[in-house]
Scaffold this motif. Structure first.
Motif, PDB file in Angstrom:
ATOM      1  N   MET A 121       0.822  -1.212   0.000  1.00 41.97           N
ATOM      2  CA  MET A 121       0.000   0.000   0.000  1.00 41.97           C
ATOM      3  C   MET A 121       0.855   1.261   0.000  1.00 41.97           C
ATOM      4  O   MET A 121       0.472   2.288  -0.565  1.00 41.97           O
ATOM      5  CB  MET A 121      -0.929   0.005   1.219  1.00 41.97           C
ATOM      6  N   ASN A 122       2.008   1.176   0.622  1.00 41.83           N
ATOM      7  CA  ASN A 122       2.887   2.341   0.677  1.00 41.83           C
ATOM      8  C   ASN A 122       3.610   2.586  -0.636  1.00 41.83           C
ATOM      9  O   ASN A 122       4.093   3.699  -0.884  1.00 41.83           O
ATOM     10  CB  ASN A 122       3.915   2.150   1.799  1.00 41.83           C
ATOM     11  N   ALA A 123       3.683   1.549  -1.490  1.00 44.38           N
ATOM     12  CA  ALA A 123       4.456   1.663  -2.724  1.00 44.38           C
ATOM     13  C   ALA A 123       3.611   1.991  -3.949  1.00 44.38           C
ATOM     14  O   ALA A 123       4.115   2.585  -4.902  1.00 44.38           O
ATOM     15  CB  ALA A 123       5.225   0.368  -2.973  1.00 44.38           C
ATOM     16  N   ARG A 129      -4.038   1.778  -4.073  1.00 48.15           N
ATOM     17  CA  ARG A 129      -4.071   1.750  -2.607  1.00 48.15           C
ATOM     18  C   ARG A 129      -5.510   1.788  -2.100  1.00 48.15           C
ATOM     19  O   ARG A 129      -5.867   1.079  -1.157  1.00 48.15           O
ATOM     20  CB  ARG A 129      -3.294   2.924  -2.041  1.00 48.15           C
ATOM     21  N   LEU A 130      -6.345   2.598  -2.713  1.00 49.20           N
ATOM     22  CA  LEU A 130      -7.742   2.693  -2.296  1.00 49.20           C
ATOM     23  C   LEU A 130      -8.469   1.369  -2.514  1.00 49.20           C
ATOM     24  O   LEU A 130      -9.259   0.938  -1.662  1.00 49.20           O
ATOM     25  CB  LEU A 130      -8.440   3.819  -3.065  1.00 49.20           C
ATOM     26  N   ILE A 131      -8.194   0.693  -3.638  1.00 46.23           N
ATOM     27  CA  ILE A 131      -8.818  -0.605  -3.905  1.00 46.23           C
ATOM     28  C   ILE A 131      -8.394  -1.626  -2.852  1.00 46.23           C
ATOM     29  O   ILE A 131      -9.219  -2.387  -2.326  1.00 46.23           O
ATOM     30  CB  ILE A 131      -8.460  -1.092  -5.326  1.00 46.23           C
ATOM     31  N   LEU A 132      -7.103  -1.644  -2.520  1.00 44.25           N
ATOM     32  CA  LEU A 132      -6.607  -2.564  -1.496  1.00 44.25           C
ATOM     33  C   LEU A 132      -7.242  -2.281  -0.136  1.00 44.25           C
ATOM     34  O   LEU A 132      -7.660  -3.202   0.569  1.00 44.25           O
ATOM     35  CB  LEU A 132      -5.087  -2.437  -1.389  1.00 44.25           C
ATOM     36  N   GLN A 133      -7.332  -1.012   0.219  1.00 50.48           N
ATOM     37  CA  GLN A 133      -7.883  -0.651   1.524  1.00 50.48           C
ATOM     38  C   GLN A 133      -9.362  -1.011   1.622  1.00 50.48           C
ATOM     39  O   GLN A 133      -9.809  -1.528   2.651  1.00 50.48           O
ATOM     40  CB  GLN A 133      -7.677   0.845   1.774  1.00 50.48           C
TER      41      GLN A 133
END
Length: 322
Positions: A121-123, A129-133
């Motif tokens: 998520m940091n990379a 990142r939004l999809i992962l979260q």
């Protein structure tokens, strides 16, 4: 020679200065006491919420408390006999050992996967990142019973998707494989499920810690020729070590006391003491056998075990910091 008389104006200024100093001193004392009042309020709420159940467990564990006592019969005081019976029971020690192995393996796997997702998520960019979260939040927010229903369907012997996909692999025969028949496959399945449910919390916690790592420090290390693995091992991990330590401790405590997932999986097809962890063992002793005193004694032993692990872990962290 007489001393000069102080003028009323100067005397008033002196009194105002004294009052201002006293007011500032009182304000400082109140500021110093404020954290203690806040801590006291939190401790008071904790004692009210957990004090009575803990006291009931301690008292009941020293009595002969069964089904008759649930309906008002007097409980006989037997001292430490319940603890002696438990500690001399080989089955109880098997459950303890099984629970410790399960909690440390699952907690370690959860930490590794959570760290990997946090670094991912940091990379990545904001959209990914939004999809992962959102995906992890949905997995984390799903009620345990609902998610366990889906998981039991996935591992179903006759219509399970897991068996179907694994059976498609050349040389692998998973046709109507029963995941509930053996303790090894049962706890493998349980470990996958518990890890899946816990990874989002670990990932979000570590990601929050990663956002506090200074970009200037990482850029300076890159200019000095540090590789990505060196920056991770020598800069990032030491800086977020406090977050990782707390998350690991919480995971060990939670995985040691896991109950709902194991109980639902047992109801789906596994039976027998060899499939028990501490949570289901206490439940069966108390509710199944109506031996609430022994169940209370086992709960106290689990509490002592949890406090011992936490105390050892915290002491180790404090020594490393010193």
């Amino acid at each position: 020679m007489s001393s000069p008389v102080t003028s009323p104006k100067r005397q008033a200024q002196s009194e105002e200065s004294i009052k201002a100093a006293e007011h500032a001193s009182k304000a400082k004392r109140r500021a110093r006491r404020a954290p203690y009042w806040l801590i006291a309020a939190s401790i008071g709420i904790l004692l009210v919420g957990t004090g009575y159940p803990t006291a009931w467990q301690l008292v009941t564990s020293t009595q002969s408390y069964g089904l008759a006592q649930q309906f008002g019969a007097a409980a006989e005081f037997i001292g430490l006999q319940n603890y002696i019976d438990l500690l001399s029971d080989a089955e109880f020690w098997q459950v303890v050992g099984r629970s410790l192995v399960f909690c440390f393996v699952v907690a370690g796997l959860t930490l590794v996967l959570g760290l990997a997702f946090a670094l991912l998520m940091n990379a990545v960019n904001k959209a990914v990142r939004l999809i992962l979260q959102i995906s992890m939040l949905l997995a984390w927010a799903m009620p345990i019973v609902a998610s366990m229903t889906v998981w039991t369907w996935l591992f179903d012997t006759r219509r399970g998707v897991v068996n179907y996909l694994l059976d498609k692999i050349p040389g692998v025969d998973m046709y109507r494989f029963d995941w509930f028949a053996s303790p090894w496959t049962f706890f493998l399945m349980a470990g996958i499920i518990v890890t899946w449910m816990s990874v989002p919390f670990v990932a979000f916690s570590i990601f929050a810690g990663l956002t506090q790592v200074s970009d200037e420090v990482l850029e300076a290390s890159a200019l000095d020729g540090a590789s990505n693995s060196q920056r991770l091992r020598l800069i990032i991990l030491p800086m977020i070590k406090p977050v990782i330590a707390i998350v690991m401790l919480l995971q060990v405590i939670w995985d040691l006391r896991v109950f709902a997932q194991i109980k639902i999986l047992q109801d789906a097809g596994a039976s027998g003491s060899k499939f028990d962890l501490l949570g289901t063992y206490i439940y069966k002793v108390g509710t199944g056998s109506n031996d609430f005193a022994s169940a209370a004694a086992a709960s106290v032993i689990v509490l002592i075990l949890t406090i011992s692990i936490s105390w050892w872990y915290v002491r180790k962290l404090m020594k490393e910091e010193d």
